[in-house]
Structure formats: C-alpha cells, structure tokens
Design a protein around this motif. Structure first.
Motif, PDB file in Angstrom:
ATOM      1  N   ASP A 233       0.844  -1.184   0.000  1.00  0.00           N
ATOM      2  CA  ASP A 233       0.000   0.000   0.000  1.00  0.00           C
ATOM      3  C   ASP A 233       0.886   1.242   0.000  1.00  0.00           C
ATOM      4  O   ASP A 233       2.093   1.182   0.250  1.00  0.00           O
ATOM      5  N   TRP A 234       0.267   2.408  -0.214  1.00  0.00           N
ATOM      6  CA  TRP A 234       1.054   3.637  -0.309  1.00  0.00           C
ATOM      7  C   TRP A 234       1.844   3.917   0.977  1.00  0.00           C
ATOM      8  O   TRP A 234       2.965   4.450   0.916  1.00  0.00           O
ATOM      9  N   ARG A 237       5.054   1.894   1.035  1.00  0.00           N
ATOM     10  CA  ARG A 237       6.018   2.430   0.063  1.00  0.00           C
ATOM     11  C   ARG A 237       6.597   3.765   0.543  1.00  0.00           C
ATOM     12  O   ARG A 237       7.785   4.038   0.351  1.00  0.00           O
ATOM     13  N   ALA A 409      -2.926   9.568  -2.584  1.00  0.00           N
ATOM     14  CA  ALA A 409      -3.117   8.188  -2.139  1.00  0.00           C
ATOM     15  C   ALA A 409      -4.549   7.680  -2.300  1.00  0.00           C
ATOM     16  O   ALA A 409      -4.819   6.518  -2.009  1.00  0.00           O
TER      17      ALA A 409
END
Length: 526
Positions: A233-234, A237, A409
């Motif tokens: 998921d963002w 990352r 996001a």
C-alpha cells in the motif's frame, strides 16, 4: 441500587469502627452513607443509586505495605466478595469486581493497602472521518422520501453506510445502511432542499464517496470505485518497505491487542487468546469489528496477488482479543491481562491501536513490567483531533504514533480528503491528518489515511486512523529487531536501542514536533 449482600459484613464492620449505630433491620445503604460521612471518605457527592461498575482490586503499583499484608487483604476480598468477582488471577492476586461507587469507597476504607480503581474502558473508532450526528426528528406532516442507490460496476453494494447532512444542520443528520439491493430509504424534512454532505462508505472492497452541496432529489444514485490492492500500500512504500530485503520478521513475535484477528487467506496467525470475561479463551479469531484484522494486515499480510502486503509476513503473529462482548470490552484489566500474556509468551512487540483519555495505574504497571523485559509497546495517539494524546500512547515506555496522509493516495471524490489539513510541506503532498491527536507523547508519525489492509470475509478495506499508523511503526520495529539481534541483550536496554535506531530513520515532514514527533520513518540502512 442498594448495598449487595456481599458487602453487608464490610458495612457492619466499618460502622462498628466508626461509631455508627446499626439495627438488625437497618437499611444497609443508609448505614453505608453514614459510615462514609463519618469517616470523611469521600469529598464528592456519591450517587447512591448508581449502577455497579467494573473495578480493579490489586496490589498497589508502588508497594508501601508489606507483601504479606497485601496478599492477606486480597484473600479476604476474595472471601468477602466472591459473587461480585468477575475475574481473579488467584486468591492473593488482582481481581475485577462488579460494585457500585458507594461499595468501592467502602472497600477502599476497609482495605487501605490495596489499589482500587475503576476499570477504565478503552475505545476503538473504525472511521474517524464519519461525523457523529444527532438524528433529526421529522414531523409526519412535513416529510418526504429520499432513496439512495449505491452501485459498483453496475452491481448493488449492500451494507454501505450512508450519512446525509442537510444545510444549516451542523451536528444533525440522517443515517442508514443499504439493503441487499444496494438501496437505503430516508424520510427527510420537506424543508431539506439540499445537503452539505452525502457520505457513502463501505467498510470493504470499495473507495468511499464524499458528495458536497447535493440538491434534494427523490432518487440519488451513487457509484463507488473498487479497491484494487496488488502489492504494498502507499503507506508501506512511503516508509521505504522495499529496503527491508530478506528481513521479513523471522524470529520476531508480535502481539496485536485489539478486536481479534479473523481468518483470512492473506494472514498467518500463530495463535492467541480471548480476554473478554464470560467468553471462551479460544475465541481470539472472532473479530466482529474488523479493526484487529486490519491492523494485523498492515503488519504481516503475506505477499499474494490481488492483496495488500504487510511489513513482516514471516513474523509470529498473535491475536489478543479484548474488544467485543456485551459491553464492548476493552477494559484496562483486559488489556493488562493481554500485555502480561504477551510477555509470558515471549512476544517482542505489542501493537495497541486504541485509547482513552483516562489513565489506568494498573495498566501502566503492566506496561512498565513489559518494558523491563524488553517488550516494545506501540500505540495510537488517538482520533479526536485533540492536543491530548490518548493512553496508553501517553504512558512512558510506549511509542506514541500520530497519523499523516498524502494527497495522491486516494481518489479525489473520496471521504479520505476530509483528513487533509494545511500542516505539512506542499511539495511532498504529506499532511498531518485532521483527526489525529498530538502532544509531547507523540514519538513518530506514520501513514494513517486511506490505508488498505485485510478485513473479515476475505476482503480488503481502505480505513483511516492513528490505529492504522501504529502498526506501520510496529512492523518497521520488527524489521529493525531482526536485522540487529544484538539489540536483544540485555532486555532492559532493548527498547532504548530500537527507539534510537528508529529515530535515526525519521524524516522531517515540516510539521511541528508535537505532531510528527521525530518524523516519518523511512527504512534506509538497518
């Protein structure tokens, strides 16, 4: 509410010591009130009719009396109050007792060497961006029908929560959920010509929607976009999870104290325990809320296609269930029991994504003992948008985590954009979430807006909260611990070493230290 039969002997004993006369047919509540007044036990007015509450009865945190005397007192409590005891760790150990505030005062007077405090109830909040609105009473003569139809890909979406907030009604509104046909029917006022907000939120599978300035219409159709998780998921990352290499949590044990962890094909749960009074200890997988399952996925979801991945899929994951049951659970005694279990079973890290404004000395003692054993506790700062960090995050020895978001996001029309604030650096897209608490107890910030993770029924959902931020830090801490086995010994220095290492990984987001702590963690060298 009178004095329970279990307390009759205590009342009579205190009355005799205080010089309060009693008769065979005396009203025990009247005698108890006289005893309290005579002894000056309470400076505040006590509601004699107050219903029983849960209280913790235990040895004091900092022993001022001999251990023998304290143990003798605890044994006497067990003898006196047997029917009132909800949980006992043993005749001479801590107990949870159901009693009224008056009875609690009497017990403190009789057993002055013991800790007797209310069993604070901690809370979960699944979606801090959903406003809490009072229902609007609609007069029958001035009512009309409004139907909301929710679809995704042309198919109906059942069980979606819908909230309508009319213009000029800041704290009032209408709420309902869609049926199996994806339809929710509202009765609204004839004067509701427009709505400031129409919110549609499904707890799984789809992005939420936030519609603004919507004119009244008999039928309102809302289309949701599907989530498409497929990898990190963002939030993962953003924290540079790819730098972990092969450090995937092997040899590290993490306990998630929460609502349980439901069976899910993307989660491997080693075991756990259910601490809710009156339920089977084996019911740790009965996650009615989905909150614990979501937190667990952020930490440890396995790397399968069409799913969101976690920090450390090879970690030993334990589900310690404290939320649920008749009253919602989440009491300080439940949490302390879960912390003690985690320590006894060799867990290295505990995630606690819940909070309360009121501290519990009993829980604080359990956390301090865990810290002495080198067990790292990570907790959510809270979701009230307040300058007071919730407990347990506000305790010493606990890493408190606030929430940040990033503007790229989530879809522009989703509810998640309600979390956006002006606090942050525009060039990075990061911002401090509007719902997040802040204060000196914040150690780090982490992604907590539009976080996609596992939820019950083999699904994934995009949720918000400091509850989602805390497991990001717990997951990174597991990577750091695996990469640095020398941090383990001696145990009383382990937390300091992990915390120092994490501070070295923190990046300043241009937000004040009371909000971001040391900053956002980015995994570089471990």
């Amino acid at each position: 509410m009178g004095i329970s039969q279990s307390f009759a002997a205590i009342v009579k004993e205190l009355a005799e010591k205080s010089g309060v006369r009693t008769r065979t047919d005396a009203d025990m509540m009247a005698v108890a009130t006289s005893v309290i007044a005579q002894r000056g036990a309470s400076a505040t007015v006590v509601d004699a009719a107050a219903a029983p509450k849960r209280y913790i009865v235990a040895a004091p945190p900092h022993q001022r009396f001999s251990a023998t005397a304290v143990q003798a007192s605890l044994r006497m409590v067990e003898t006196f109050l047997g029917p009132n005891i909800m949980r006992s760790d043993g005749p001479a150990e801590a107990k949870v007792v159901a009693m009224s505030p008056v009875e609690a005062i009497l017990l403190k007077e009789r057993f002055g060497s013991l800790l007797i405090e209310e069993d604070v109830q901690y809370l979960l909040r699944q979606s801090p961006l959903m406003p809490e609105l009072a229902p609007i009473m609609v007069p029958q003569a001035g009512a009309r029908r409004l139907e909301v139809r929710v679809t995704a890909g042309g198919k109906p979406v059942p069980a979606a929560k819908i909230l309508l907030r009319p213009k000029s009604a800041a704290l009032e509104g209408y709420q309902a959920a869609t049926d199996n046909d994806g339809v929710a029917v509202f009765t609204v006022r004839a004067t509701d010509h427009a709505f400031d907000e129409v919110i549609v939120r499904s707890h799984a599978r789809y992005w939420s929607r936030l519609l603004e300035n919507v004119a009244y219409q008999p039928v309102l159709s809302v289309a949701l976009s599907p989530l498409a998780p497929d990898g990190f998921d963002w939030g993962h990352r953003a924290m540079k999870v790819e730098q972990r290499g092969e450090r995937r949590g092997r040899g590290v044990k993490i306990a998630v104290i929460d609502s349980g962890i439901a069976p899910h094909p993307h989660l491997n749960v080693k075991g756990g325990r259910n601490f809710i009074v009156g339920e089977s200890p084996d019911g740790w997988g009965h996650d009615l809320d989905g909150h614990g399952t979501h937190c667990a996925g952020i930490i440890a979801a396995v790397e399968k296609a069409h799913g969101s991945w976690g920090w450390v899929p090879d970690v030993e994951l334990y589900a310690l269930r404290i939320f649920g049951g008749a009253d919602g659970g989440g009491h300080a005694s439940d949490i302390a029991a879960a912390v003690n279990w985690a320590v006894a079973n060799g867990c290295d890290i505990i995630n606690m994504s819940f909070g309360a404004k009121t501290p519990s000395s009993f829980l604080r003692t359990a956390i301090e003992k865990a810290a002495d054993k080198g067990v790292l506790c990570v907790a959510a700062a809270g979701n009230q948008g307040s300058d007071q960090v919730n407990y347990p995050a506000a305790f010493d020895h606990v890493i408190g985590v606030s929430a940040v978001g990033r503007r790229d996001a989530y879809p522009e029309g989703s509810l998640h954009r309600a979390a956006e604030s002006s606090l942050g650096r525009p060039d990075t897209g990061y911002y401090f979430a509007t719902f997040s608490n802040w204060g000196s107890a914040v150690d780090f910030c982490a992604p907590g807006v539009a976080i996609t993770s596992t939820v019950p029924e083999d699904a994934f959902g995009a949720w918000d909260g400091t509850s989602m931020a805390a497991p990001h830090v717990a997951g990174m801490a597991a990577v750091v611990l695996q990469a640095n086995p020398s941090y383990r010994d001696p145990p009383d220095r382990r937390i300091e070493r992990i915390r120092t290492h994490l501070c070295e990984l923190a990046v300043d987001l241009g937000i004040s230290p009371d909000r971001q702590g040391a900053g956002l963690l980015e995994l570089r060298s471990v």
